[in-house]
Design a protein around this motif. Sequence first.
Motif, PDB file in Angstrom:
ATOM      1  N   THR A 105      -4.486  -2.690   8.162  1.00 41.08           N
ATOM      2  CA  THR A 105      -4.172  -3.488   6.976  1.00 41.08           C
ATOM      3  C   THR A 105      -3.762  -4.908   7.371  1.00 41.08           C
ATOM      4  OG1 THR A 105      -1.931  -2.565   7.038  1.00 41.08           O
ATOM      5  CG2 THR A 105      -3.510  -1.529   5.547  1.00 41.08           C
ATOM      6  N   ARG A 144      -6.972   2.567   8.027  1.00 44.05           N
ATOM      7  CA  ARG A 144      -7.588   1.274   8.278  1.00 44.05           C
ATOM      8  C   ARG A 144      -6.524   0.235   8.622  1.00 44.05           C
ATOM      9  NH1 ARG A 144     -11.445  -0.033   3.297  1.00 44.05           N
ATOM     10  NH2 ARG A 144     -12.048  -1.770   4.674  1.00 44.05           N
ATOM     11  N   ALA A 184      -6.119   5.950   4.836  1.00 44.92           N
ATOM     12  CA  ALA A 184      -7.292   6.257   5.657  1.00 44.92           C
ATOM     13  C   ALA A 184      -7.151   5.739   7.082  1.00 44.92           C
ATOM     14  CB  ALA A 184      -8.544   5.670   5.013  1.00 44.92           C
ATOM     15  N   GLY A 214       0.809  -1.208   0.000  1.00 42.13           N
ATOM     16  CA  GLY A 214       0.000   0.000   0.000  1.00 42.13           C
ATOM     17  C   GLY A 214       0.842   1.258   0.000  1.00 42.13           C
ATOM     18  N   LEU A 274      -8.605  -7.530   5.890  1.00 48.24           N
ATOM     19  CA  LEU A 274      -8.774  -6.439   4.925  1.00 48.24           C
ATOM     20  C   LEU A 274      -8.145  -6.813   3.594  1.00 48.24           C
ATOM     21  CD1 LEU A 274      -9.542  -3.554   4.090  1.00 48.24           C
ATOM     22  CD2 LEU A 274      -7.321  -2.803   5.006  1.00 48.24           C
ATOM     23  N   ARG A 296      -5.098   3.396  -0.547  1.00 50.25           N
ATOM     24  CA  ARG A 296      -6.081   4.326   0.019  1.00 50.25           C
ATOM     25  C   ARG A 296      -6.570   3.857   1.390  1.00 50.25           C
ATOM     26  NH1 ARG A 296      -7.169   5.021  -5.572  1.00 50.25           N
ATOM     27  NH2 ARG A 296      -8.460   3.142  -5.659  1.00 50.25           N
ATOM     28  N   ALA A 297      -6.701   2.548   1.556  1.00 51.29           N
ATOM     29  CA  ALA A 297      -7.091   2.017   2.866  1.00 51.29           C
ATOM     30  C   ALA A 297      -6.010   2.319   3.901  1.00 51.29           C
ATOM     31  CB  ALA A 297      -7.331   0.511   2.775  1.00 51.29           C
ATOM     32  N   ARG A 344     -10.499  -9.173   1.899  1.00 47.69           N
ATOM     33  CA  ARG A 344     -11.701  -8.520   1.367  1.00 47.69           C
ATOM     34  C   ARG A 344     -11.392  -7.746   0.090  1.00 47.69           C
ATOM     35  NH1 ARG A 344     -12.688  -7.526   6.899  1.00 47.69           N
ATOM     36  NH2 ARG A 344     -11.881  -5.402   6.741  1.00 47.69           N
ATOM     37  N   LEU A 345     -10.287  -7.022   0.075  1.00 50.26           N
ATOM     38  CA  LEU A 345      -9.933  -6.249  -1.114  1.00 50.26           C
ATOM     39  C   LEU A 345      -9.591  -7.175  -2.280  1.00 50.26           C
ATOM     40  CD1 LEU A 345      -7.768  -3.374   0.438  1.00 50.26           C
ATOM     41  CD2 LEU A 345     -10.099  -3.223  -0.459  1.00 50.26           C
ATOM     42  N   ASP A 353      -6.471   0.609  -4.161  1.00 54.10           N
ATOM     43  CA  ASP A 353      -7.441   0.469  -3.070  1.00 54.10           C
ATOM     44  C   ASP A 353      -6.724   0.164  -1.761  1.00 54.10           C
ATOM     45  OD1 ASP A 353      -9.465   0.914  -4.852  1.00 54.10           O
ATOM     46  OD2 ASP A 353     -10.051  -1.197  -5.041  1.00 54.10           O
ATOM     47  N   LEU A 354      -5.687  -0.654  -1.838  1.00 51.66           N
ATOM     48  CA  LEU A 354      -4.913  -0.990  -0.649  1.00 51.66           C
ATOM     49  C   LEU A 354      -4.195   0.247  -0.109  1.00 51.66           C
ATOM     50  CD1 LEU A 354      -4.211  -3.389   1.157  1.00 51.66           C
ATOM     51  CD2 LEU A 354      -2.310  -3.925  -0.392  1.00 51.66           C
ATOM     52  N   ASP A 397      -9.323  -6.006  -6.227  1.00 46.20           N
ATOM     53  CA  ASP A 397      -8.202  -5.073  -6.247  1.00 46.20           C
ATOM     54  C   ASP A 397      -6.941  -5.813  -6.710  1.00 46.20           C
ATOM     55  OD1 ASP A 397      -6.480  -2.903  -5.785  1.00 46.20           O
ATOM     56  OD2 ASP A 397      -6.065  -3.595  -3.752  1.00 46.20           O
TER      57      ASP A 397
END
Length: 329
Positions: A217, A215, A213, A199, A221, A209-210, A224-225, A206-207, A230
């Motif tokens: 990791t 979140r 943010a 990330g 997660l 941005r998570a 899910r991504l 997407d990773l 992703d």
Amino acid sequence: MSRARAIVGVDLGGTKLAVGLVDDAGGILDHTVAPTATTSVEACLAELYRRLDEAVVAYGPVDAIGVGTASMVDFRTGRIVLSTNLPLRDVGLRDLLADRYGVPVAVDNDANVACLAEHRYGAGRGASEMVLLTLGTGIGGGIITGGRLYRGASGAAGELGHMMIEFDGPRCQGACPSSGCFEVYASGRAMARAAREAGSAHPDSDLGRALAAGRETAGPLLSRLALAGDPLAVETLSSIGEKLGVGIANIVNIFNPQVVVVGGGAAQAAEILLAPARRVVATRALQPQRDEVRIVAAEHGPYAGLLGAGALAVVELFPFAPPATDPRA
């Protein structure tokens, strides 16, 4: 038929503590989940007692307690010898709980009890030779041979997460004194580390941005991504799957199991993780072992620990008891 035995199952992991009512027919009737207290021995035991006190009141009368713990356990005495991700060392947990609650208690390694759950009620049903890997905070292992759980000379067998993959690799985590262990490369913590690195290197994914943010990791997660498509998450998880395959190839060569079951909270995106693992096993394990083994996802997911704790109590404490009826009937 007798009344079903009311068994309190305990799944004491490095991250979560689950306590629930488990019947001896393979069902979880009720349960609670809370974070594990890991700051000290006293805090860990105090939280365990608190949750068990509540369970005994809610589910009583209780016939037995089964415990799976993320520790090396001397099964004969029910003593926790050492824990990699818990603050428990040289703790006579079986006797402490039996004295406190006045019921028989069985204690074993959490991966052993999850293995028992999958062998009796899940993906390993019918297999006489099976290995379970649980991908959580670390990597736990359980071994079924000749249809029975294999514990080794002192009950500490199955620490498959601590086989060395690389002689001078990264330092292992927790209390493990070694380096280059399997769980450094394919555990939940390994997934979290790989997700952070990927990330950070690709902030527009997407990773990325998570991560930006704030979140967490961790493995769930990342799974899910990856399941959402992703590409970076898929690539990262596939790379972990290849490392998982290296460890499984060693296991296949040594144990020649019919089936290797992969479970734990970090294995949610099963095929994205297991497909590359199977490819590695197919090219790096020996014949005929590699051609005979099945590598499959566990069926009971996060509930395997609780279900296995109940199964442990049934097998060890009531081995000759007749089949039982529903305790709520």
